[in-house]
Scaffold this motif. Structure first.
Motif, PDB file in Angstrom:
ATOM      1  N   SER A 103      12.093   8.103  18.793  1.00 33.34           N
ATOM      2  CA  SER A 103      11.618   7.797  20.145  1.00 33.34           C
ATOM      3  C   SER A 103      12.506   8.439  21.208  1.00 33.34           C
ATOM      4  O   SER A 103      12.019   9.034  22.172  1.00 33.34           O
ATOM      5  CB  SER A 103      11.573   6.277  20.346  1.00 33.34           C
ATOM      6  N   GLU A 104      13.813   8.337  21.021  1.00 29.09           N
ATOM      7  CA  GLU A 104      14.750   8.931  21.977  1.00 29.09           C
ATOM      8  C   GLU A 104      14.648  10.451  21.992  1.00 29.09           C
ATOM      9  O   GLU A 104      14.786  11.080  23.035  1.00 29.09           O
ATOM     10  CB  GLU A 104      16.179   8.497  21.650  1.00 29.09           C
ATOM     11  N   ARG A 105      14.393  11.034  20.855  1.00 30.16           N
ATOM     12  CA  ARG A 105      14.296  12.500  20.764  1.00 30.16           C
ATOM     13  C   ARG A 105      12.980  13.038  21.325  1.00 30.16           C
ATOM     14  O   ARG A 105      12.915  14.179  21.742  1.00 30.16           O
ATOM     15  CB  ARG A 105      14.469  12.946  19.313  1.00 30.16           C
ATOM     16  N   THR A 106      11.949  12.225  21.293  1.00 39.31           N
ATOM     17  CA  THR A 106      10.632  12.703  21.707  1.00 39.31           C
ATOM     18  C   THR A 106      10.188  12.198  23.067  1.00 39.31           C
ATOM     19  O   THR A 106       9.322  12.795  23.697  1.00 39.31           O
ATOM     20  CB  THR A 106       9.561  12.269  20.692  1.00 39.31           C
ATOM     21  N   GLY A 107      10.717  11.065  23.496  1.00 37.62           N
ATOM     22  CA  GLY A 107      10.241  10.442  24.726  1.00 37.62           C
ATOM     23  C   GLY A 107       8.974   9.627  24.515  1.00 37.62           C
ATOM     24  O   GLY A 107       8.397   9.109  25.464  1.00 37.62           O
ATOM     25  N   THR A 129       6.801   6.334  22.999  1.00 36.59           N
ATOM     26  CA  THR A 129       7.105   4.908  22.878  1.00 36.59           C
ATOM     27  C   THR A 129       7.550   4.602  21.452  1.00 36.59           C
ATOM     28  O   THR A 129       7.358   5.405  20.532  1.00 36.59           O
ATOM     29  CB  THR A 129       5.863   4.044  23.189  1.00 36.59           C
ATOM     30  N   ARG A 130       8.083   3.418  21.277  1.00 35.51           N
ATOM     31  CA  ARG A 130       8.522   3.012  19.939  1.00 35.51           C
ATOM     32  C   ARG A 130       7.338   2.984  18.980  1.00 35.51           C
ATOM     33  O   ARG A 130       7.444   3.441  17.848  1.00 35.51           O
ATOM     34  CB  ARG A 130       9.206   1.644  20.012  1.00 35.51           C
ATOM     35  N   GLN A 131       6.195   2.462  19.411  1.00 33.98           N
ATOM     36  CA  GLN A 131       5.020   2.392  18.537  1.00 33.98           C
ATOM     37  C   GLN A 131       4.503   3.790  18.212  1.00 33.98           C
ATOM     38  O   GLN A 131       4.165   4.081  17.065  1.00 33.98           O
ATOM     39  CB  GLN A 131       3.903   1.555  19.178  1.00 33.98           C
ATOM     40  N   GLU A 132       4.429   4.655  19.211  1.00 38.76           N
ATOM     41  CA  GLU A 132       3.994   6.033  18.966  1.00 38.76           C
ATOM     42  C   GLU A 132       4.941   6.730  17.991  1.00 38.76           C
ATOM     43  O   GLU A 132       4.508   7.457  17.104  1.00 38.76           O
ATOM     44  CB  GLU A 132       3.934   6.823  20.273  1.00 38.76           C
ATOM     45  N   SER A 133       6.237   6.479  18.161  1.00 38.05           N
ATOM     46  CA  SER A 133       7.236   7.088  17.278  1.00 38.05           C
ATOM     47  C   SER A 133       7.132   6.546  15.863  1.00 38.05           C
ATOM     48  O   SER A 133       7.301   7.289  14.891  1.00 38.05           O
ATOM     49  CB  SER A 133       8.645   6.863  17.840  1.00 38.05           C
ATOM     50  N   ALA A 134       6.840   5.261  15.731  1.00 35.22           N
ATOM     51  CA  ALA A 134       6.665   4.664  14.395  1.00 35.22           C
ATOM     52  C   ALA A 134       5.449   5.283  13.710  1.00 35.22           C
ATOM     53  O   ALA A 134       5.515   5.658  12.531  1.00 35.22           O
ATOM     54  CB  ALA A 134       6.523   3.149  14.511  1.00 35.22           C
ATOM     55  N   ASP A 135       4.356   5.411  14.440  1.00 34.62           N
ATOM     56  CA  ASP A 135       3.141   6.009  13.874  1.00 34.62           C
ATOM     57  C   ASP A 135       3.388   7.469  13.492  1.00 34.62           C
ATOM     58  O   ASP A 135       2.972   7.915  12.424  1.00 34.62           O
ATOM     59  CB  ASP A 135       1.982   5.928  14.870  1.00 34.62           C
ATOM     60  N   LEU A 136       4.054   8.189  14.363  1.00 31.26           N
ATOM     61  CA  LEU A 136       4.370   9.601  14.118  1.00 31.26           C
ATOM     62  C   LEU A 136       5.271   9.748  12.893  1.00 31.26           C
ATOM     63  O   LEU A 136       5.048  10.616  12.047  1.00 31.26           O
ATOM     64  CB  LEU A 136       5.057  10.194  15.349  1.00 31.26           C
ATOM     65  N   THR A 137       6.267   8.884  12.783  1.00 27.15           N
ATOM     66  CA  THR A 137       7.192   8.923  11.652  1.00 27.15           C
ATOM     67  C   THR A 137       6.452   8.674  10.342  1.00 27.15           C
ATOM     68  O   THR A 137       6.615   9.422   9.371  1.00 27.15           O
ATOM     69  CB  THR A 137       8.322   7.895  11.843  1.00 27.15           C
ATOM     70  N   ARG A 138       5.628   7.655  10.315  1.00 34.33           N
ATOM     71  CA  ARG A 138       4.877   7.341   9.092  1.00 34.33           C
ATOM     72  C   ARG A 138       3.946   8.491   8.715  1.00 34.33           C
ATOM     73  O   ARG A 138       3.877   8.885   7.546  1.00 34.33           O
ATOM     74  CB  ARG A 138       4.096   6.040   9.266  1.00 34.33           C
ATOM     75  N   ALA A 139       3.236   9.043   9.696  1.00 37.52           N
ATOM     76  CA  ALA A 139       2.313  10.152   9.422  1.00 37.52           C
ATOM     77  C   ALA A 139       3.062  11.383   8.914  1.00 37.52           C
ATOM     78  O   ALA A 139       2.605  12.060   7.989  1.00 37.52           O
ATOM     79  CB  ALA A 139       1.523  10.506  10.683  1.00 37.52           C
TER      80      ALA A 139
END
Length: 127
Positions: free
Chosen positions: A11-15, A17-27
């Motif tokens: 999240s910090e690296r991309t800007g 949200t935490r939820q968007e980052s969680a979804d992105l990480t899982r994908a």
């Protein structure tokens, strides 16, 4: 590294949200697992917290898929309804965070199966 800290780093690296980052990480992890042998996916999952390990296990297949970094980004963008540049930055952030979260040896093994096409995008990542 705990899952919460992993997602926070993305999240910090991309800007995002935490939820968007969680979804992105899982994908990203699930899609990357399509490119790894079942043994390598299993070894990677062993070094990740359970929630992230589950994404790797879900993506692991008996037959290794062949696709390049750009296809990874395209798949992640499609799954997360992101623009290509957002997905690219997100995938890079996940890979950099993965490099920090697991052993150097395991990261090297995974990247050797993925190939230089996957290493280049994170060599000079600033985020």
């Amino acid at each position: 590294m705990e899952e919460k800290a992993f997602v926070q780093a993305v999240s910090e690296r991309t800007g995002l949200t935490r939820q968007e980052s969680a979804d992105l990480t899982r994908a990203t992890l699930e899609t990357l697992a399509h490119r790894l042998s079942s043994g390598e996916a299993r070894n990677l999952a062993l070094e990740l917290p359970e929630g992230l390990a589950e994404s790797v296990r879900r993506g692991a297949t008996a037959e290794i898929e062949r696709f390049d970094y750009d296809e990874l980004v395209r798949r992640v963008a499609q799954r997360n309804v992101l623009k290509p540049d957002e997905a690219d930055g997100g995938v890079r952030a996940v890979l950099v965070t993965l490099r920090e979260a697991i052993s150097e040896k395991e990261f090297g093994h995974a990247m050797s199966q993925l190939g230089a096409d996957f290493s280049r995008p994170i060599e000079n990542f600033v985020g």
